[in-house]
Design a protein around this motif. Sequence first.
Motif, mmCIF file in Angstrom:
data_model
loop_
_atom_site.group_PDB
_atom_site.id
_atom_site.type_symbol
_atom_site.label_atom_id
_atom_site.label_comp_id
_atom_site.label_asym_id
_atom_site.label_seq_id
_atom_site.Cartn_x
_atom_site.Cartn_y
_atom_site.Cartn_z
ATOM 1 N N VAL A 82 0.860 -1.182 0.000
ATOM 2 C CA VAL A 82 0.000 0.000 0.000
ATOM 3 C C VAL A 82 0.900 1.237 0.000
ATOM 4 N N VAL A 83 0.681 2.135 -0.965
ATOM 5 C CA VAL A 83 1.497 3.340 -1.101
ATOM 6 C C VAL A 83 0.620 4.559 -0.868
ATOM 7 N N PHE A 84 1.108 5.501 -0.043
ATOM 8 C CA PHE A 84 0.296 6.673 0.286
ATOM 9 C C PHE A 84 1.183 7.880 0.573
ATOM 10 N N ALA A 85 0.559 9.054 0.490
ATOM 11 C CA ALA A 85 1.238 10.334 0.736
ATOM 12 C C ALA A 85 0.566 10.993 1.937
ATOM 13 N N ASP A 86 1.323 11.208 3.002
ATOM 14 C CA ASP A 86 0.751 11.684 4.268
ATOM 15 C C ASP A 86 -0.072 12.959 4.119
ATOM 16 N N LEU A 87 0.458 13.957 3.391
ATOM 17 C CA LEU A 87 -0.154 15.282 3.383
ATOM 18 C C LEU A 87 -0.969 15.577 2.127
ATOM 19 N N ASN A 88 -1.269 14.568 1.340
ATOM 20 C CA ASN A 88 -2.182 14.763 0.216
ATOM 21 C C ASN A 88 -3.625 14.818 0.720
ATOM 22 N N PRO A 89 -4.490 15.568 0.049
ATOM 23 C CA PRO A 89 -5.904 15.543 0.442
ATOM 24 C C PRO A 89 -6.530 14.160 0.227
ATOM 25 N N ILE A 90 -6.042 13.431 -0.771
ATOM 26 C CA ILE A 90 -6.393 12.021 -0.958
ATOM 27 C C ILE A 90 -5.087 11.258 -0.762
ATOM 28 N N GLN A 91 -4.954 10.581 0.372
ATOM 29 C CA GLN A 91 -3.649 10.025 0.721
ATOM 30 C C GLN A 91 -3.298 8.749 -0.047
ATOM 31 N N HIS A 92 -4.271 7.882 -0.247
ATOM 32 C CA HIS A 92 -3.998 6.610 -0.917
ATOM 33 C C HIS A 92 -3.608 6.837 -2.372
ATOM 34 N N GLY A 115 4.757 19.425 -0.090
ATOM 35 C CA GLY A 115 5.811 18.542 0.361
ATOM 36 C C GLY A 115 5.255 17.523 1.336
ATOM 37 N N THR A 116 5.645 16.257 1.190
ATOM 38 C CA THR A 116 5.015 15.211 1.983
ATOM 39 C C THR A 116 5.885 13.967 2.048
ATOM 40 N N ALA A 117 5.661 13.163 3.059
ATOM 41 C CA ALA A 117 6.243 11.824 3.109
ATOM 42 C C ALA A 117 5.486 10.930 2.138
ATOM 43 N N ILE A 118 6.225 10.189 1.314
ATOM 44 C CA ILE A 118 5.638 9.174 0.443
ATOM 45 C C ILE A 118 6.046 7.834 1.021
ATOM 46 N N ARG A 119 5.077 6.980 1.327
ATOM 47 C CA ARG A 119 5.374 5.729 2.034
ATOM 48 C C ARG A 119 4.870 4.511 1.264
ATOM 49 N N ALA A 120 5.598 3.414 1.455
ATOM 50 C CA ALA A 120 5.147 2.101 0.985
ATOM 51 C C ALA A 120 5.056 1.192 2.197
ATOM 52 N N ALA A 121 3.875 0.638 2.416
ATOM 53 C CA ALA A 121 3.640 -0.302 3.518
ATOM 54 C C ALA A 121 3.451 -1.692 2.918
ATOM 55 N N VAL A 122 4.364 -2.586 3.223
ATOM 56 C CA VAL A 122 4.359 -3.935 2.651
ATOM 57 C C VAL A 122 3.863 -4.912 3.707
ATOM 58 N N LEU A 123 2.736 -5.533 3.425
ATOM 59 C CA LEU A 123 2.194 -6.525 4.354
ATOM 60 C C LEU A 123 2.771 -7.888 4.004
ATOM 61 N N SER A 124 3.536 -8.465 4.923
ATOM 62 C CA SER A 124 4.132 -9.782 4.689
ATOM 63 C C SER A 124 3.087 -10.868 4.927
ATOM 64 N N LYS A 125 3.366 -12.048 4.400
ATOM 65 C CA LYS A 125 2.445 -13.172 4.576
ATOM 66 C C LYS A 125 2.352 -13.596 6.041
ATOM 67 N N SER A 126 3.326 -13.168 6.858
ATOM 68 C CA SER A 126 3.289 -13.479 8.292
ATOM 69 C C SER A 126 2.423 -12.491 9.068
ATOM 70 N N GLY A 127 1.900 -11.444 8.380
ATOM 71 C CA GLY A 127 1.007 -10.490 9.035
ATOM 72 C C GLY A 127 1.676 -9.265 9.601
ATOM 73 N N VAL A 128 2.967 -9.057 9.328
ATOM 74 C CA VAL A 128 3.702 -7.887 9.809
ATOM 75 C C VAL A 128 3.883 -6.902 8.654
ATOM 76 N N TRP A 129 3.647 -5.630 8.923
ATOM 77 C CA TRP A 129 3.848 -4.581 7.930
ATOM 78 C C TRP A 129 5.309 -4.117 7.959
ATOM 79 N N HIS A 130 5.913 -3.998 6.776
ATOM 80 C CA HIS A 130 7.269 -3.474 6.626
ATOM 81 C C HIS A 130 7.154 -2.138 5.904
#
Length: 251
Positions: A82-92, A115-130
Amino acid sequence: MLKRNVAALLISAALPIAGYSGQQDPLESPLWDHMRAKFIGDQEYVFDSNVKVTVPEFAEDPTQVPITVNAEALAGKIDKIVVFADLNPIQHIFTYYPHKEIVPHLSMRIKVQQGTAIRAAVLSKSGVWHLGGSYLDAAGGGCTTPSAAAANTYWQDHLGEMKSKFFPREQGGRYKLKVVHPMDTGLVSSIPEFYIENVEVRNFEGAPLAKLELSQPVSENPVLTFDVRDGSQGHRIWMRDNGGNEFENAL
């Protein structure tokens, strides 16, 4: 007893950090706690250098900002990205469901409001987000700027037209694809949202492989770049926008 407690604290500090709101955000975003609650909830997470987000030093054109997400180090262990931008009006921005034949390494262009943080949240098959991310410095206004299509009827006759190119690599290959679409955010007065929301990479027989769910911050006339492990078999791309229009083409 005191020495034992101190030793226990030192050991726990060396272990992977479970998800909790007090964890230090390396990008120091004022909205991190809100983003965490919105996109990963109360699940365990860890900030992981194996998840790489590449952005330009400065986004001169906030309507066309190239970003790259690379989670190759976690290949085979990924449920979704899941990739999102913290300070966008539409974050996803997008959610990516990878496939063993598609490398979890893709690029596209996006719109940012500031200006904003751009993030990638990777959900592993073990259930932990990286989690990985980068700070993007930008002039701003990209999400509330009318698309060029708003003043040009060209897109009406060419909606969904695609151009693609394949670049062989030492292992597999890389596709670069462009599709004609206004990708309107709905944040501009009198211009309703109109954007591609589903993308599938399919094999040449039409069976779906990797899937993407896009949101409005993806740039007008989207450009997508992704890697495949075997470029000899041939691939197709299928898309559907929020108006129900479907587009499919051989790559």
